[in-house]
Structure formats: C-alpha cells, structure tokens
Design a protein around this motif. Structure first.
Motif, PDB file in Angstrom:
ATOM      1  N   LYS A 148      49.777  21.872  70.738  1.00 13.75           N
ATOM      2  CA  LYS A 148      51.135  21.339  70.765  1.00 13.75           C
ATOM      3  C   LYS A 148      51.225  20.108  71.651  1.00 13.75           C
ATOM      4  O   LYS A 148      51.918  19.126  71.333  1.00 13.75           O
ATOM      5  N   SER A 149      50.528  20.121  72.761  1.00 12.23           N
ATOM      6  CA  SER A 149      50.576  18.974  73.667  1.00 12.23           C
ATOM      7  C   SER A 149      49.929  17.738  73.047  1.00 12.23           C
ATOM      8  O   SER A 149      50.280  16.608  73.399  1.00 12.23           O
ATOM      9  N   ILE A 150      49.004  17.935  72.104  1.00 10.45           N
ATOM     10  CA  ILE A 150      48.412  16.792  71.394  1.00 10.45           C
ATOM     11  C   ILE A 150      49.465  16.154  70.499  1.00 10.45           C
ATOM     12  O   ILE A 150      49.651  14.922  70.512  1.00 10.45           O
ATOM     13  N   TYR A 151      50.183  16.986  69.730  1.00 14.48           N
ATOM     14  CA  TYR A 151      51.233  16.451  68.855  1.00 14.48           C
ATOM     15  C   TYR A 151      52.307  15.723  69.663  1.00 14.48           C
ATOM     16  O   TYR A 151      52.820  14.679  69.254  1.00 14.48           O
ATOM     17  N   ASN A 152      52.623  16.253  70.821  1.00 15.09           N
ATOM     18  CA  ASN A 152      53.646  15.626  71.669  1.00 15.09           C
ATOM     19  C   ASN A 152      53.191  14.276  72.217  1.00 15.09           C
ATOM     20  O   ASN A 152      54.017  13.419  72.533  1.00 15.09           O
ATOM     21  N   ALA A 153      51.882  14.099  72.333  1.00 18.50           N
ATOM     22  CA  ALA A 153      51.343  12.865  72.914  1.00 18.50           C
ATOM     23  C   ALA A 153      51.383  11.687  71.945  1.00 18.50           C
ATOM     24  O   ALA A 153      51.347  10.528  72.374  1.00 18.50           O
ATOM     25  N   TYR A 154      51.462  11.987  70.635  1.00 24.50           N
ATOM     26  CA  TYR A 154      51.417  10.935  69.618  1.00 24.50           C
ATOM     27  C   TYR A 154      52.791  10.711  68.995  1.00 24.50           C
ATOM     28  O   TYR A 154      53.638  11.619  68.986  1.00 24.50           O
ATOM     29  N   ILE A 155      52.996   9.511  68.455  1.00 24.90           N
ATOM     30  CA  ILE A 155      54.262   9.221  67.780  1.00 24.90           C
ATOM     31  C   ILE A 155      54.359  10.083  66.530  1.00 24.90           C
ATOM     32  O   ILE A 155      53.333  10.530  65.989  1.00 24.90           O
ATOM     33  N   PRO A 156      55.584  10.337  66.031  1.00 21.13           N
ATOM     34  CA  PRO A 156      55.762  11.266  64.902  1.00 21.13           C
ATOM     35  C   PRO A 156      54.960  10.883  63.661  1.00 21.13           C
ATOM     36  O   PRO A 156      54.773   9.708  63.354  1.00 21.13           O
TER      37      PRO A 156
END
Length: 432
Positions: free
Chosen positions: A122-130
């Motif tokens: 989840k923290s990986i997805y949060n680190a990148y733009i949508p």
C-alpha cells in the motif's frame, strides 16, 4: 619430534584447521548472489547506473550485478528468446505493451516491498501518482516499479525553421494539417530522395504515437467492452489516408525506410527539422551536441491534433517498468528488488541527468521537475493523453497496425483495403 617446518603436532593442527575452513569458504562462495540486469541503451543512464551498481555491491558484499544493454528495438525479441529457453535475466525492463504478457503468464515475481524499501505494498501505491502502477497490477498483486514514465511531444530545430523562412515561435505546427504544410516548406529532395525532412514519425511505435491520431477522429483500437477491435471505420480510413499522403507515393514527406528522425535531430546537420520524443531527449542533445543544446535554437511544442478532431488526444504515455524473473532463486529475487529499490531512490538524478520521469508524488511536485526545460509542455500533454494499450496481445496488435500503415505508404494499397485486412487480423488476435 621436531622437523624443519615445525613439530608433527603443529602440522597436524594446521591441516585440521584448513580442513575445517574449506567447507566454510565453499558455503561463502555459494552464498554470493550474481544478478543479471538487461536494459535498453542510454549512455546517460549507463553512467549513473554503473555507479549505483558499484555502490550497491560495496554495501552488499558477495553481490555481483552484470548490466547488459541492447538497442531499444531489439529488447523485446531478446527477452522473449531468453525466456523461451528459460534463461531470462534476473531484472529487466520493457515498454509495458511488450512487458504485460510476462505478468499475466506468471513469469514475473511480485514486488517484495520490504526488500524494495517500503513498509508494505500500500505504501508503494501511495508513493506514486494515481494510475501509473495500474499496468503492472494483476489479480491484486504488484509486479513492477517504473524506471520511467514517458510521453512524446515535438522537438523543433529553430535553425532549420529559419532557413526555410519560418518563425519557429509562430509557425510551429498546431495541427497535423499544419505539420504537412510546414514539412513541405522545409523538405529538400534530390530526385525522390529526401535530404532534409521537416518531420517524421516514430514508426516502430504505432500504439504510442499513431493510435491517438485515430482517436482524434473518434476511432478506437478496442471497444469499451473489449470485444471489438478497430472501432469506427471512417476514423481509421481518415488516418490511413493521411499516412498514405505523407509517404513516398503521396507528398513524399517521410517513410519508415528512412533513419529514425529522433537520432538525426541531435546532430543538427540540417537534415531534420522536427522529431517526436520524450523529456529524455534534452539530455541526449546535451550529451551528443553541447553546442546545439546550449544555443537556445531548439524548443518543444505539444502533440498536434487534426483540425476537425472530435477528441483532443495527445500522444499516449508508456512506462518502462523494472521487473524480476520468477524463475530465479528466492535469494536472487529478494536481492533484485533491493537493488531496484536502491536505484529508484535516485529519481531526481535520473531526471536531471537523463531526463527520465519516475512518477512519484515527491518528484512531480519537486523544483527539479518544475525547473526542467519544457517539463510543463510534457506534463500538460500527459494530462491530455492516456496510457498506451497494453495486453497479452499488444505486440501483435502493433504489428497489425504497422502492416496497415506500411501497406498504404509503401505498397500502394488503398486505405479501404488496408483497413479490411487490419480489422480481420486484429479481431482474430483479440479473440485468440
């Protein structure tokens, strides 16, 4: 009893110690991890990645990383051949339209978040733009991290424009019809051979650079329900008619048989007025031709659209994602993700020295990105565009479009005939 080299007891003790140490050295040798990393050629990236490899090996004793580069056009074929022989590299990257098949055919290992330096997925997805990780997400697992997210705009050589009596600030092409008119003014020919082109297309990359032209007319590659290939015949015919007129049997402005426009552009040899490329091209101009880079005699403008376009579609954007071979031992997989995580912690250097966008939230909001020449042009065009079509069949789809375009440009086929063959082949591929 004493001998010249010491007592018998001493010798026996030394032999015993050596015997005990030999298995330990063998275990140590076995514990070493050797990773192979295959990627496409890019001299600017080679410089910094070789440094990252050296730093990583020093920080992780026993790890050896072998970096192998190949021309971009050959990467997909080489990776396919290697995997067919079960000899694929530990780490590689491809454009997503070529890479996606490896994901859904379970040839790749999911991202190891801890090894890559994250608390969890989840923290990986949060680190990148949508949405940028969507193409490497399959059945709720993440399979890759972006080495680069790329879209293309139009680079202009101001010197060529001026020599043709054009003002690059005012006369640059806003529409594809303008592109024809401007290219006709710039073109210099010797007989039928074009010695100076105004512009030419990125012919190997039809999904990225040409499908958006069809979309501007209201056409689609695949229907929204995923059941029909080549949607809206009239849109495709208009596109194929445009390409027919562009080619050697029409206005003779360019052709797939000529050298890639992007590779000529940097040399500033008065043989290429415009080319289509990504933000990375600026770094390559700087490396290849510092005088031209520093001259201020080049600029970047948006991807054109047709005058009667019904959609404002910009060039599609694509990602080169770093992925890991699932056939490799678990220790290799874990170390591979650790190395990928280490490389990608240098996103600002990738941008400033190579011109690659690794689309983290932090980078896109940084002054490093905002201060890059023409980054605003690329950002606005990315907002107008969408991710390139990707699927298990995307490489075949691209070949079918290539066949249609080259048939009208080089073989004299009519747009209607080319469309008929394209629809049949694309639909068969979609249904496979």
């Amino acid at each position: 009893m004493k001998s010249k080299g010491g007592t018998v007891m001493e010798k026996r003790f030394i032999i015993l110690i050596v015997a005990l140490l030999l298995p330990l050295s063998a275990i140590s040798a076995q514990a070493a991890v050797e990773l192979t990393y295959w990627t496409h050629e890019d001299p600017n990236r080679t410089e910094i990645e070789n440094r990252y490899i050296s730093e990583f090996e020093k920080a992780n004793p026993g790890v050896v990383i072998k970096r192998v580069t190949n021309p971009s056009k050959k990467m997909a074929e080489k990776i396919l051949t290697a995997f067919a022989a079960n000899q694929g590299p530990d780490i590689f990257n491809l454009q997503i339209e070529d890479e996606y098949a490896y994901i859904i055919n379970q040839r790749l290992a999911p991202v190891d978040p801890k090894a890559a330096g994250y608390d969890n997925v989840k923290s990986i997805y949060n680190a990148y733009i949508p949405k940028v990780l969507d193409p490497v997400t399959h059945e709720n697992s993440l399979y890759g991290l972006p080495l680069e997210l790329t879209n293309w705009c139009v680079y202009i050589n101001d010197r060529v424009f001026k020599s043709a009596g054009l003002d690059p600030a005012r006369d640059y092409p806003k529409t594809w019809e303008d592109m024809v008119a401007v290219s006709e003014k710039i073109a210099i020919r010797q007989g039928e051979i074009i010695q100076r082109r105004g512009f030419d297309f990125r012919y190997p990359y039809y999904l990225v650079s040409m499908v958006p032209m069809v979309e501007q007319f209201g056409g689609k590659l695949i229907s929204d329900d995923g059941k029909q290939a080549i949607v809206n015949d009239q849109a495709w015919i208009k596109f194929l008619t445009f390409m027919q007129a562009w080619g050697p049997n029409g206005k003779n402005l360019g052709s797939p048989t000529y050298k890639n426009a992007r590779k000529l552009f940097n040399k500033d040899n008065n043989d290429m007025g415009m080319c289509m490329s990504g933000l990375y091209q600026a770094g390559r101009i700087r490396a290849d031709n510092p005088e031209f880079f520093n001259s201020g005699e080049w600029r970047v403008v948006p991807y054109p659209k047709f005058k009667n376009a019904v959609n404002d579609s910009a060039c599609a954007y694509y990602g080169h994602y770093l992925v890991v071979n699932a056939q490799k031992p678990k220790k290799n997989q874990s170390m591979a993700w650790k190395f990928i995580g280490y490389m990608l912690r240098h996103s600002e250097e990738y941008l400033s020295k190579v011109g690659l966008i690794q689309p983290t939230v932090t980078l896109m909001e940084s002054s490093t990105f905002k201060d890059m020449p023409y980054s605003d042009v690329f950002k606005k065009d990315m907002e107008r565009g969408h991710v390139v079509y990707y699927g298990e069949n995307s490489a075949k789809m691209q070949e079918h479009i290539r066949g249609a375009v080259e048939s009208v440009m080089l073989s004299g086929d009519s747009p209607k005939e080319a469309l008929k063959n394209l629809k049949r082949k694309a639909q068969e591929t979609l249904e496979e």
